[in-house]
Design a protein around this motif. Structure first.
Motif, PDB file in Angstrom:
ATOM      1  N   MET A 175       0.515  -1.334   0.093  1.00  0.00           N
ATOM      2  CA  MET A 175      -0.126   0.623   0.195  1.00  0.00           C
ATOM      3  C   MET A 175       0.884   1.158  -0.326  1.00  0.00           C
ATOM      4  O   MET A 175       0.414   2.461  -0.407  1.00  0.00           O
ATOM      5  CB  MET A 175      -0.896   0.036   0.984  1.00  0.00           C
ATOM      6  N   SER A 176       1.947   1.209   0.691  1.00  0.00           N
ATOM      7  CA  SER A 176       3.213   2.447   0.873  1.00  0.00           C
ATOM      8  C   SER A 176       3.511   2.560  -0.296  1.00  0.00           C
ATOM      9  O   SER A 176       3.970   3.549  -0.779  1.00  0.00           O
ATOM     10  CB  SER A 176       4.309   2.625   1.921  1.00  0.00           C
ATOM     11  N   ALA A 177       3.696   1.330  -1.521  1.00  0.00           N
ATOM     12  CA  ALA A 177       4.549   1.665  -2.504  1.00  0.00           C
ATOM     13  C   ALA A 177       2.510   1.482  -3.974  1.00  0.00           C
ATOM     14  O   ALA A 177       3.353   2.815  -4.942  1.00  0.00           O
ATOM     15  CB  ALA A 177       4.482  -0.002  -3.210  1.00  0.00           C
ATOM     16  N   LEU A 178       1.936   1.744  -3.525  1.00  0.00           N
ATOM     17  CA  LEU A 178       1.212   1.837  -4.490  1.00  0.00           C
ATOM     18  C   LEU A 178       0.885   3.430  -4.308  1.00  0.00           C
ATOM     19  O   LEU A 178       0.905   4.608  -5.288  1.00  0.00           O
ATOM     20  CB  LEU A 178       0.205   1.402  -3.852  1.00  0.00           C
ATOM     21  N   GLY A 179       0.639   3.745  -3.207  1.00  0.00           N
ATOM     22  CA  GLY A 179       0.511   5.080  -2.703  1.00  0.00           C
ATOM     23  C   GLY A 179       1.505   5.909  -3.276  1.00  0.00           C
ATOM     24  O   GLY A 179       1.481   7.517  -3.592  1.00  0.00           O
ATOM     25  N   GLY A 180       2.756   5.799  -3.290  1.00  0.00           N
ATOM     26  CA  GLY A 180       4.566   6.216  -3.778  1.00  0.00           C
ATOM     27  C   GLY A 180       3.824   6.567  -5.232  1.00  0.00           C
ATOM     28  O   GLY A 180       4.176   7.888  -5.587  1.00  0.00           O
ATOM     29  N   ARG A 181       3.272   5.053  -5.591  1.00  0.00           N
ATOM     30  CA  ARG A 181       3.322   5.273  -7.539  1.00  0.00           C
ATOM     31  C   ARG A 181       2.360   6.492  -7.181  1.00  0.00           C
ATOM     32  O   ARG A 181       2.390   6.983  -8.486  1.00  0.00           O
ATOM     33  CB  ARG A 181       3.071   4.242  -8.285  1.00  0.00           C
ATOM     34  N   LEU A 182       1.484   6.379  -7.153  1.00  0.00           N
ATOM     35  CA  LEU A 182       0.611   7.289  -7.593  1.00  0.00           C
ATOM     36  C   LEU A 182       1.228   9.173  -6.860  1.00  0.00           C
ATOM     37  O   LEU A 182       0.620   9.710  -8.447  1.00  0.00           O
ATOM     38  CB  LEU A 182      -0.866   7.519  -6.228  1.00  0.00           C
ATOM     39  N   SER A 183       1.946   9.110  -6.418  1.00  0.00           N
ATOM     40  CA  SER A 183       2.496  10.548  -5.804  1.00  0.00           C
ATOM     41  C   SER A 183       3.554  10.770  -7.907  1.00  0.00           C
ATOM     42  O   SER A 183       3.644  11.863  -8.323  1.00  0.00           O
ATOM     43  CB  SER A 183       3.325  10.860  -4.994  1.00  0.00           C
ATOM     44  N   ALA A 184       4.158  10.181  -7.871  1.00  0.00           N
ATOM     45  CA  ALA A 184       5.314   9.496  -8.616  1.00  0.00           C
ATOM     46  C   ALA A 184       4.661   9.701 -10.034  1.00  0.00           C
ATOM     47  O   ALA A 184       4.905  11.041 -11.410  1.00  0.00           O
ATOM     48  CB  ALA A 184       5.897   8.143  -9.086  1.00  0.00           C
ATOM     49  N   TYR A 185       3.417   9.107 -10.489  1.00  0.00           N
ATOM     50  CA  TYR A 185       3.074   9.560 -11.745  1.00  0.00           C
ATOM     51  C   TYR A 185       2.273  10.106 -12.029  1.00  0.00           C
ATOM     52  O   TYR A 185       2.049  10.946 -13.307  1.00  0.00           O
ATOM     53  CB  TYR A 185       2.138   7.510 -11.741  1.00  0.00           C
ATOM     54  N   ARG A 186       2.077  11.122 -10.886  1.00  0.00           N
ATOM     55  CA  ARG A 186       0.721  11.529 -10.998  1.00  0.00           C
ATOM     56  C   ARG A 186       1.879  13.380 -11.509  1.00  0.00           C
ATOM     57  O   ARG A 186       1.672  13.760 -12.289  1.00  0.00           O
ATOM     58  CB  ARG A 186      -0.266  12.553  -9.482  1.00  0.00           C
ATOM     59  N   GLU A 187       2.985  13.412 -10.103  1.00  0.00           N
ATOM     60  CA  GLU A 187       4.461  14.362 -11.351  1.00  0.00           C
ATOM     61  C   GLU A 187       3.827  14.084 -12.402  1.00  0.00           C
ATOM     62  O   GLU A 187       4.723  15.241 -13.458  1.00  0.00           O
ATOM     63  CB  GLU A 187       4.889  14.582 -10.125  1.00  0.00           C
ATOM     64  N   GLY A 188       4.790  12.757 -12.735  1.00  0.00           N
ATOM     65  CA  GLY A 188       5.226  12.673 -13.891  1.00  0.00           C
ATOM     66  C   GLY A 188       4.482  12.560 -15.206  1.00  0.00           C
ATOM     67  O   GLY A 188       5.058  13.618 -16.709  1.00  0.00           O
TER      68      GLY A 188
END
Length: 172
Positions: free
Chosen positions: A104-117
């Motif tokens: 879940m932490s990884a998913l949250g990090g990916r949400l942020s990273a892909y939103r920014e990307g």
């Protein structure tokens, strides 16, 4: 609805309405081209990362459409699926919760990273190298292939009406 459900006024699980969408996400994340042309590692981690990437883009679209409940239900289906997968490979009750927490932490990090990307001027290439390839060496062509496909997928998601998306329709 069963007799007990009617007697106790139990409602059906609303997450079930998200099952077609979740299955479409998993199917898309398992497409061969990610692992061949895109050089995503064809491992448990690589498949998790690819499904999480597709899920992240769908969750961002649901967020944009202000579909909070649906986003939560979809995430809960992901958690249930990941827990079942962990148990299937032999992870026991004692540590399964820790693994789910990390996922879940990884998913949250990916949400942020892909939103920014995906944002104007964002660096999706770096987000993919960090989150999808986990910093392992990968060819520029492979990352470019995945980036182009994910950007096209994200653009396609924006063009789909939320009702069609919730029914499990994903862009080509």
């Amino acid at each position: 609805m069963s007799l007990l459900d009617r007697l106790f006024n139990r409602q059906p699980d609303p997450r079930l309405t998200m099952q077609p969408l979740y299955q479409a996400i998993v199917h898309r994340g398992r497409a061969v081209h990610w692992y061949v042309e895109g050089a995503v590692p064809d491992t448990l981690d690589g498949r998790f990362d690819m499904v999480a990437a597709i899920l992240s883009l769908v969750l961002l679209r649901l967020e944009q459409a202000d579909l909070r409940h649906e986003s939560v239900w979809l995430t809960e289906l992901f958690v249930d699926d990941m827990e079942a997968q962990l148990r299937q490979i032999g992870i026991g009750d004692i540590v399964v919760g820790k693994h789910i927490g990390r996922m879940m932490s990884a998913l949250g990090g990916r949400l942020s990273a892909y939103r920014e990307g995906l944002a104007h001027g964002g660096d999706m290439n770096a987000a993919l190298r960090r989150n999808l390839y986990r910093g392992d060496p990968v060819s520029d062509d492979a990352v470019a292939d995945v980036e182009a496909r994910l950007r096209a997928f994200a653009a396609g998601l924006e063009a789909i009406e939320p009702a069609r998306l919730l029914a499990g329709e994903l862009p080509a």
